[in-house]
Scaffold this motif. Structure first.
Motif, PDB file in Angstrom:
ATOM      1  N   PHE A  78       0.847  -1.188   0.000  1.00 39.96           N
ATOM      2  CA  PHE A  78       0.000   0.000   0.000  1.00 39.96           C
ATOM      3  C   PHE A  78       0.883   1.239   0.000  1.00 39.96           C
ATOM      4  O   PHE A  78       2.098   1.170   0.215  1.00 39.96           O
ATOM      5  CB  PHE A  78      -0.937   0.030   1.217  1.00 39.96           C
ATOM      6  CG  PHE A  78      -0.245  -0.114   2.555  1.00 39.96           C
ATOM      7  CD1 PHE A  78       0.288   0.981   3.215  1.00 39.96           C
ATOM      8  CD2 PHE A  78      -0.129  -1.364   3.152  1.00 39.96           C
ATOM      9  CE1 PHE A  78       0.928   0.854   4.437  1.00 39.96           C
ATOM     10  CE2 PHE A  78       0.517  -1.515   4.378  1.00 39.96           C
ATOM     11  CZ  PHE A  78       1.033  -0.408   5.025  1.00 39.96           C
ATOM     12  N   THR A  79       0.246   2.370  -0.232  1.00 38.59           N
ATOM     13  CA  THR A  79       0.886   3.675  -0.093  1.00 38.59           C
ATOM     14  C   THR A  79       0.147   4.466   0.968  1.00 38.59           C
ATOM     15  O   THR A  79      -1.079   4.440   1.022  1.00 38.59           O
ATOM     16  CB  THR A  79       0.832   4.456  -1.418  1.00 38.59           C
ATOM     17  OG1 THR A  79       1.511   3.709  -2.437  1.00 38.59           O
ATOM     18  CG2 THR A  79       1.488   5.827  -1.278  1.00 38.59           C
ATOM     19  N   LEU A  80       0.876   5.152   1.845  1.00 31.81           N
ATOM     20  CA  LEU A  80       0.299   6.094   2.787  1.00 31.81           C
ATOM     21  C   LEU A  80       0.671   7.503   2.344  1.00 31.81           C
ATOM     22  O   LEU A  80       1.826   7.764   1.983  1.00 31.81           O
ATOM     23  CB  LEU A  80       0.816   5.851   4.208  1.00 31.81           C
ATOM     24  CG  LEU A  80       0.122   4.725   4.978  1.00 31.81           C
ATOM     25  CD1 LEU A  80       0.886   4.424   6.260  1.00 31.81           C
ATOM     26  CD2 LEU A  80      -1.313   5.095   5.305  1.00 31.81           C
ATOM     27  N   SER A  81      -0.310   8.411   2.366  1.00 31.69           N
ATOM     28  CA  SER A  81      -0.092   9.777   1.888  1.00 31.69           C
ATOM     29  C   SER A  81      -0.530  10.795   2.924  1.00 31.69           C
ATOM     30  O   SER A  81      -1.419  10.517   3.737  1.00 31.69           O
ATOM     31  CB  SER A  81      -0.872  10.002   0.582  1.00 31.69           C
ATOM     32  OG  SER A  81      -0.479   9.090  -0.412  1.00 31.69           O
ATOM     33  N   TRP A  82       0.083  11.992   2.869  1.00 32.20           N
ATOM     34  CA  TRP A  82      -0.266  13.094   3.754  1.00 32.20           C
ATOM     35  C   TRP A  82       0.129  14.399   3.081  1.00 32.20           C
ATOM     36  O   TRP A  82       0.756  14.400   2.016  1.00 32.20           O
ATOM     37  CB  TRP A  82       0.437  12.948   5.109  1.00 32.20           C
ATOM     38  CG  TRP A  82       1.943  12.934   4.988  1.00 32.20           C
ATOM     39  CD1 TRP A  82       2.800  14.005   5.007  1.00 32.20           C
ATOM     40  CD2 TRP A  82       2.773  11.769   4.797  1.00 32.20           C
ATOM     41  NE1 TRP A  82       4.102  13.596   4.846  1.00 32.20           N
ATOM     42  CE2 TRP A  82       4.118  12.235   4.723  1.00 32.20           C
ATOM     43  CE3 TRP A  82       2.523  10.405   4.693  1.00 32.20           C
ATOM     44  CZ2 TRP A  82       5.189  11.355   4.543  1.00 32.20           C
ATOM     45  CZ3 TRP A  82       3.587   9.537   4.510  1.00 32.20           C
ATOM     46  CH2 TRP A  82       4.911  10.030   4.439  1.00 32.20           C
ATOM     47  N   ASP A  83      -0.262  15.504   3.686  1.00 31.02           N
ATOM     48  CA  ASP A  83       0.068  16.816   3.138  1.00 31.02           C
ATOM     49  C   ASP A  83       1.439  17.240   3.671  1.00 31.02           C
ATOM     50  O   ASP A  83       1.583  17.545   4.855  1.00 31.02           O
ATOM     51  CB  ASP A  83      -0.996  17.828   3.553  1.00 31.02           C
ATOM     52  CG  ASP A  83      -0.770  19.203   2.927  1.00 31.02           C
ATOM     53  OD1 ASP A  83       0.303  19.430   2.327  1.00 31.02           O
ATOM     54  OD2 ASP A  83      -1.671  20.054   3.055  1.00 31.02           O
ATOM     55  N   PRO A  84       2.464  17.287   2.815  1.00 31.31           N
ATOM     56  CA  PRO A  84       3.815  17.624   3.291  1.00 31.31           C
ATOM     57  C   PRO A  84       3.953  19.077   3.723  1.00 31.31           C
ATOM     58  O   PRO A  84       4.952  19.431   4.345  1.00 31.31           O
ATOM     59  CB  PRO A  84       4.698  17.315   2.078  1.00 31.31           C
ATOM     60  CG  PRO A  84       3.784  17.435   0.895  1.00 31.31           C
ATOM     61  CD  PRO A  84       2.441  16.975   1.369  1.00 31.31           C
ATOM     62  N   ALA A  85       2.962  19.908   3.420  1.00 35.27           N
ATOM     63  CA  ALA A  85       3.000  21.295   3.900  1.00 35.27           C
ATOM     64  C   ALA A  85       2.584  21.393   5.369  1.00 35.27           C
ATOM     65  O   ALA A  85       2.801  22.434   6.000  1.00 35.27           O
ATOM     66  CB  ALA A  85       2.093  22.172   3.046  1.00 35.27           C
ATOM     67  N   VAL A  86       1.997  20.314   5.902  1.00 35.61           N
ATOM     68  CA  VAL A  86       1.536  20.301   7.292  1.00 35.61           C
ATOM     69  C   VAL A  86       2.330  19.312   8.137  1.00 35.61           C
ATOM     70  O   VAL A  86       2.664  19.596   9.288  1.00 35.61           O
ATOM     71  CB  VAL A  86       0.031  19.953   7.353  1.00 35.61           C
ATOM     72  CG1 VAL A  86      -0.467  19.895   8.801  1.00 35.61           C
ATOM     73  CG2 VAL A  86      -0.784  20.966   6.563  1.00 35.61           C
ATOM     74  N   PRO A 167      -0.334   0.324  -5.311  1.00 37.78           N
ATOM     75  CA  PRO A 167      -1.757   0.102  -5.020  1.00 37.78           C
ATOM     76  C   PRO A 167      -1.965  -0.773  -3.791  1.00 37.78           C
ATOM     77  O   PRO A 167      -1.136  -1.621  -3.454  1.00 37.78           O
ATOM     78  CB  PRO A 167      -2.262  -0.598  -6.283  1.00 37.78           C
ATOM     79  CG  PRO A 167      -1.055  -1.256  -6.868  1.00 37.78           C
ATOM     80  CD  PRO A 167       0.098  -0.353  -6.551  1.00 37.78           C
ATOM     81  N   ARG A 168      -3.103  -0.558  -3.120  1.00 37.65           N
ATOM     82  CA  ARG A 168      -3.483  -1.372  -1.979  1.00 37.65           C
ATOM     83  C   ARG A 168      -3.821  -2.793  -2.431  1.00 37.65           C
ATOM     84  O   ARG A 168      -4.641  -2.992  -3.318  1.00 37.65           O
ATOM     85  CB  ARG A 168      -4.699  -0.757  -1.278  1.00 37.65           C
ATOM     86  CG  ARG A 168      -4.403   0.488  -0.504  1.00 37.65           C
ATOM     87  CD  ARG A 168      -5.662   1.231  -0.129  1.00 37.65           C
ATOM     88  NE  ARG A 168      -6.216   1.927  -1.303  1.00 37.65           N
ATOM     89  CZ  ARG A 168      -7.250   2.743  -1.260  1.00 37.65           C
ATOM     90  NH1 ARG A 168      -7.881   2.954  -0.121  1.00 37.65           N
ATOM     91  NH2 ARG A 168      -7.673   3.348  -2.345  1.00 37.65           N
ATOM     92  N   LYS A 169      -3.194  -3.772  -1.788  1.00 37.94           N
ATOM     93  CA  LYS A 169      -3.465  -5.157  -2.180  1.00 37.94           C
ATOM     94  C   LYS A 169      -3.013  -6.104  -1.074  1.00 37.94           C
ATOM     95  O   LYS A 169      -1.982  -5.875  -0.435  1.00 37.94           O
ATOM     96  CB  LYS A 169      -2.737  -5.501  -3.486  1.00 37.94           C
ATOM     97  CG  LYS A 169      -3.127  -6.848  -4.078  1.00 37.94           C
ATOM     98  CD  LYS A 169      -2.472  -7.061  -5.429  1.00 37.94           C
ATOM     99  CE  LYS A 169      -2.887  -8.387  -6.045  1.00 37.94           C
ATOM    100  NZ  LYS A 169      -2.250  -8.605  -7.375  1.00 37.94           N
TER     101      LYS A 169
END
Length: 263
Positions: A78-86, A167-169
Protein backbone atom coordinates in the motif's frame (compact mmCIF):
# COMPACT_ATOMS: atom_id res chain seq x y z
CA UNK A 1 -15.73 22.81 -2.72
CA UNK A 2 -17.49 20.01 -4.59
CA UNK A 3 -17.69 16.52 -3.12
CA UNK A 4 -16.66 13.42 -5.03
CA UNK A 5 -18.39 10.33 -3.68
CA UNK A 6 -16.42 7.10 -3.51
CA UNK A 7 -17.09 3.96 -5.47
CA UNK A 8 -18.80 1.54 -3.09
CA UNK A 9 -18.21 -2.15 -3.68
CA UNK A 10 -21.40 -4.20 -3.83
CA UNK A 11 -22.46 -7.83 -3.96
CA UNK A 12 -21.41 -10.92 -2.04
CA UNK A 13 -18.63 -13.47 -2.42
CA UNK A 14 -18.63 -17.15 -1.54
CA UNK A 15 -16.97 -18.31 1.69
CA UNK A 16 -17.72 -15.01 3.36
CA UNK A 17 -15.58 -14.30 6.40
CA UNK A 18 -16.19 -10.81 7.71
CA UNK A 19 -17.99 -7.55 7.21
CA UNK A 20 -16.46 -5.12 4.77
CA UNK A 21 -16.72 -1.45 5.54
CA UNK A 22 -15.97 0.86 2.64
CA UNK A 23 -15.77 4.37 3.96
CA UNK A 24 -14.98 7.90 2.91
CA UNK A 25 -14.54 11.02 4.99
CA UNK A 26 -15.78 14.17 3.25
CA UNK A 27 -16.03 17.89 3.92
CA UNK A 28 -19.06 19.46 2.24
CA UNK A 29 -18.91 23.24 1.68
CA UNK A 30 -16.04 23.32 4.19
CA UNK A 31 -18.36 22.88 7.17
CA UNK A 32 -20.28 19.59 7.30
CA UNK A 33 -18.26 16.46 7.98
CA UNK A 34 -19.79 13.30 6.51
CA UNK A 35 -18.67 9.69 6.78
CA UNK A 36 -20.25 7.32 4.28
CA UNK A 37 -19.88 3.58 4.39
CA UNK A 38 -21.47 0.46 2.98
CA UNK A 39 -21.79 -2.86 4.76
CA UNK A 40 -21.29 -6.12 2.89
CA UNK A 41 -20.21 -9.63 3.82
CA UNK A 42 -16.84 -10.37 2.20
CA UNK A 43 -13.43 -11.74 3.07
CA UNK A 44 -11.71 -8.52 4.21
CA UNK A 45 -9.04 -7.07 6.49
CA UNK A 46 -9.60 -3.58 7.86
CA UNK A 47 -6.85 -0.93 8.11
CA UNK A 48 -7.65 2.24 10.06
CA UNK A 49 -6.14 5.60 11.00
CA UNK A 50 -7.81 7.53 13.80
CA UNK A 51 -8.41 11.26 13.75
CA UNK A 52 -6.24 13.30 16.12
CA UNK A 53 -6.27 16.87 17.35
CA UNK A 54 -2.98 18.21 18.70
CA UNK A 55 -2.18 21.62 20.23
CA UNK A 56 -1.42 24.45 17.86
CA UNK A 57 2.17 24.60 19.16
CA UNK A 58 2.78 20.82 18.84
CA UNK A 59 6.21 19.86 17.52
CA UNK A 60 5.55 16.19 16.68
CA UNK A 61 2.63 13.78 16.32
CA UNK A 62 2.59 9.98 16.17
CA UNK A 63 -0.01 8.24 14.01
CA UNK A 64 -0.70 4.54 14.75
CA UNK A 65 -1.75 2.28 11.87
CA UNK A 66 -4.25 -0.27 13.19
CA UNK A 67 -5.86 -3.39 11.74
CA UNK A 68 -8.83 -5.59 12.59
CA UNK A 69 -10.23 -8.82 11.10
CA UNK A 70 -6.63 -9.38 10.05
CA UNK A 71 -6.31 -13.00 8.93
CA UNK A 72 -5.35 -14.99 5.83
CA UNK A 73 -2.76 -12.29 5.03
CA UNK A 74 0.45 -13.61 3.52
CA UNK A 75 1.53 -10.38 1.84
CA UNK A 76 0.47 -6.74 1.75
CA UNK A 77 1.31 -3.57 -0.12
CA UNK A 78 0.00 0.00 0.00
CA UNK A 79 0.89 3.67 -0.09
CA UNK A 80 0.30 6.09 2.79
CA UNK A 81 -0.09 9.78 1.89
CA UNK A 82 -0.27 13.09 3.75
CA UNK A 83 0.07 16.82 3.14
CA UNK A 84 3.82 17.62 3.29
CA UNK A 85 3.00 21.30 3.90
CA UNK A 86 1.54 20.30 7.29
CA UNK A 87 3.37 17.11 8.28
CA UNK A 88 6.98 16.11 7.63
CA UNK A 89 8.03 12.46 7.93
CA UNK A 90 10.26 11.75 10.92
CA UNK A 91 10.42 8.01 11.67
CA UNK A 92 8.67 4.64 11.83
CA UNK A 93 8.06 2.65 15.01
CA UNK A 94 5.91 0.28 17.07
CA UNK A 95 7.00 -2.89 15.31
CA UNK A 96 6.40 -4.81 18.55
CA UNK A 97 5.22 -8.09 17.06
CA UNK A 98 5.26 -11.63 18.39
CA UNK A 99 7.94 -14.00 17.14
CA UNK A 100 5.22 -16.51 16.18
CA UNK A 101 5.46 -17.52 12.50
CA UNK A 102 1.71 -16.80 12.13
CA UNK A 103 2.14 -13.17 13.23
CA UNK A 104 4.10 -10.27 11.72
CA UNK A 105 7.38 -11.45 13.23
CA UNK A 106 9.53 -10.21 10.33
CA UNK A 107 7.71 -6.94 9.55
CA UNK A 108 9.82 -3.81 10.06
CA UNK A 109 11.32 -0.63 8.64
CA UNK A 110 13.10 -2.48 5.83
CA UNK A 111 9.73 -3.14 4.17
CA UNK A 112 9.13 0.55 3.50
CA UNK A 113 10.50 2.88 0.85
CA UNK A 114 11.30 6.40 2.07
CA UNK A 115 12.19 7.72 -1.38
CA UNK A 116 9.01 9.82 -1.68
CA UNK A 117 8.37 10.93 1.91
CA UNK A 118 9.37 14.51 1.09
CA UNK A 119 6.37 14.54 -1.26
CA UNK A 120 4.04 12.99 1.34
CA UNK A 121 4.14 9.35 0.22
CA UNK A 122 5.31 6.26 2.11
CA UNK A 123 5.42 2.94 0.25
CA UNK A 124 5.07 -0.48 1.90
CA UNK A 125 5.69 -3.94 0.43
CA UNK A 126 5.79 -7.02 2.69
CA UNK A 127 5.66 -10.77 2.17
CA UNK A 128 5.49 -13.11 5.15
CA UNK A 129 8.45 -15.54 5.34
CA UNK A 130 7.92 -19.29 5.62
CA UNK A 131 4.80 -19.05 3.42
CA UNK A 132 2.64 -18.57 6.51
CA UNK A 133 -0.52 -16.47 6.60
CA UNK A 134 -0.81 -13.94 9.42
CA UNK A 135 -3.61 -13.87 12.00
CA UNK A 136 -3.85 -10.96 14.48
CA UNK A 137 -6.42 -10.84 17.28
CA UNK A 138 -8.61 -7.82 17.98
CA UNK A 139 -7.62 -4.34 16.86
CA UNK A 140 -3.83 -4.32 16.67
CA UNK A 141 -1.30 -1.60 15.89
CA UNK A 142 1.04 -2.96 13.22
CA UNK A 143 3.27 0.15 13.09
CA UNK A 144 3.20 3.90 13.60
CA UNK A 145 4.52 6.98 11.80
CA UNK A 146 6.03 9.94 13.64
CA UNK A 147 5.78 13.34 11.96
CA UNK A 148 7.25 16.75 12.64
CA UNK A 149 4.47 19.32 12.60
CA UNK A 150 5.33 22.03 10.06
CA UNK A 151 1.84 23.45 9.49
CA UNK A 152 0.57 26.41 11.45
CA UNK A 153 -2.12 26.62 14.11
CA UNK A 154 -5.47 25.83 12.50
CA UNK A 155 -4.04 23.73 9.66
CA UNK A 156 -4.83 20.05 9.11
CA UNK A 157 -3.64 17.11 7.04
CA UNK A 158 -5.20 13.87 5.92
CA UNK A 159 -3.24 10.67 6.53
CA UNK A 160 -4.69 8.22 4.08
CA UNK A 161 -4.19 4.93 2.28
CA UNK A 162 -3.61 5.41 -1.41
CA UNK A 163 -3.03 3.44 -4.61
CA UNK A 164 -0.37 5.77 -6.04
CA UNK A 165 2.28 4.76 -6.72
CA UNK A 166 1.85 1.39 -4.92
CA UNK A 167 -1.76 0.10 -5.02
CA UNK A 168 -3.48 -1.37 -1.98
CA UNK A 169 -3.46 -5.16 -2.18
CA UNK A 170 -3.46 -8.23 0.08
CA UNK A 171 -2.53 -11.81 -0.81
CA UNK A 172 -2.92 -15.17 0.93
CA UNK A 173 -0.88 -18.36 0.67
CA UNK A 174 -3.71 -20.73 1.59
CA UNK A 175 -7.05 -18.90 1.27
CA UNK A 176 -8.94 -16.44 -0.86
CA UNK A 177 -7.01 -13.16 -0.79
CA UNK A 178 -8.78 -10.69 1.53
CA UNK A 179 -10.05 -7.33 0.38
CA UNK A 180 -8.02 -4.33 1.60
CA UNK A 181 -10.50 -2.07 3.40
CA UNK A 182 -9.25 1.23 4.80
CA UNK A 183 -10.42 4.13 6.93
CA UNK A 184 -8.42 7.34 6.64
CA UNK A 185 -7.72 9.89 9.36
CA UNK A 186 -7.19 13.62 9.77
CA UNK A 187 -4.59 15.34 11.95
CA UNK A 188 -5.89 18.70 13.16
CA UNK A 189 -3.31 21.22 14.36
CA UNK A 190 -4.95 23.44 16.98
CA UNK A 191 -8.53 24.62 16.52
CA UNK A 192 -10.47 24.55 13.27
CA UNK A 193 -10.91 28.04 11.92
CA UNK A 194 -13.97 29.14 9.94
CA UNK A 195 -14.13 32.14 7.58
CA UNK A 196 -16.19 34.03 10.18
CA UNK A 197 -13.41 33.64 12.72
CA UNK A 198 -15.52 31.43 15.00
CA UNK A 199 -13.28 28.42 15.63
CA UNK A 200 -16.20 26.20 16.69
CA UNK A 201 -18.61 27.02 13.87
CA UNK A 202 -17.32 24.36 11.48
CA UNK A 203 -16.95 21.50 13.93
CA UNK A 204 -18.93 18.32 13.46
CA UNK A 205 -17.89 15.23 15.47
CA UNK A 206 -16.09 12.42 13.66
CA UNK A 207 -18.20 9.31 13.05
CA UNK A 208 -16.26 6.13 13.78
CA UNK A 209 -17.19 2.46 13.81
CA UNK A 210 -16.22 -0.83 15.45
CA UNK A 211 -17.26 -4.44 14.89
CA UNK A 212 -19.80 -5.97 17.29
CA UNK A 213 -19.88 -9.70 16.72
CA UNK A 214 -20.45 -11.22 13.29
CA UNK A 215 -23.41 -9.07 12.23
CA UNK A 216 -23.18 -5.79 14.10
CA UNK A 217 -21.47 -2.41 13.87
CA UNK A 218 -21.17 0.12 16.69
CA UNK A 219 -21.25 3.73 15.52
CA UNK A 220 -19.77 6.27 17.91
CA UNK A 221 -19.11 9.99 18.04
CA UNK A 222 -18.47 12.73 20.56
CA UNK A 223 -20.39 15.95 20.91
CA UNK A 224 -23.79 17.10 19.71
CA UNK A 225 -24.68 15.89 16.22
CA UNK A 226 -27.48 14.20 14.31
CA UNK A 227 -27.08 10.74 12.75
CA UNK A 228 -28.66 10.30 9.31
CA UNK A 229 -29.02 7.23 7.10
CA UNK A 230 -29.93 6.38 3.51
CA UNK A 231 -30.23 3.20 1.47
CA UNK A 232 -28.42 4.74 -1.51
CA UNK A 233 -26.33 7.80 -2.27
CA UNK A 234 -28.85 9.21 -4.73
CA UNK A 235 -31.66 9.11 -2.17
CA UNK A 236 -32.43 11.48 0.66
CA UNK A 237 -30.78 11.04 4.05
CA UNK A 238 -33.24 10.73 6.92
CA UNK A 239 -32.49 11.37 10.57
CA UNK A 240 -32.31 8.35 12.89
CA UNK A 241 -34.77 8.85 15.77
CA UNK A 242 -33.25 8.69 19.25
CA UNK A 243 -29.77 7.79 17.96
CA UNK A 244 -27.19 8.45 20.65
CA UNK A 245 -23.55 7.41 20.74
CA UNK A 246 -22.73 4.53 20.92
CA UNK A 247 -25.35 3.28 18.48
CA UNK A 248 -25.57 -0.29 17.12
CA UNK A 249 -26.67 -1.16 13.58
CA UNK A 250 -27.02 -4.53 11.87
CA UNK A 251 -24.33 -5.16 9.24
CA UNK A 252 -26.71 -6.65 6.71
CA UNK A 253 -27.21 -5.37 3.16
CA UNK A 254 -26.32 -1.80 2.27
CA UNK A 255 -26.50 1.30 4.44
CA UNK A 256 -25.02 4.78 4.34
CA UNK A 257 -24.63 7.00 7.37
CA UNK A 258 -23.54 10.57 8.04
CA UNK A 259 -23.27 13.03 10.88
CA UNK A 260 -24.51 16.59 10.51
CA UNK A 261 -24.80 19.67 12.64
CA UNK A 262 -28.02 20.12 14.58
CA UNK A 263 -30.09 23.13 13.50
Amino acid sequence: MSAVYPTIQQGKLNDMKSTMIASSSLWINGFVHILLFALNDVNAANFSIENQEVPGDAITVTVPIKVSDFSDVGAMQFTLSWDPAVLSFKSLGDFDHSTSPTELFFFGETHFSLSAVSNGNLLCLYEQPLAADVVLDGKATIFSIAFDVVGGDGSSSYVQFSDEPTPRKLASFFAQSPEFISQNGTIQIGEISSPSGDSTAAFVPHLSFARDGANGIILSWEGDALLHTSQNLSGAFESVPDAYSPYRVDALGHAFFKLGLKP
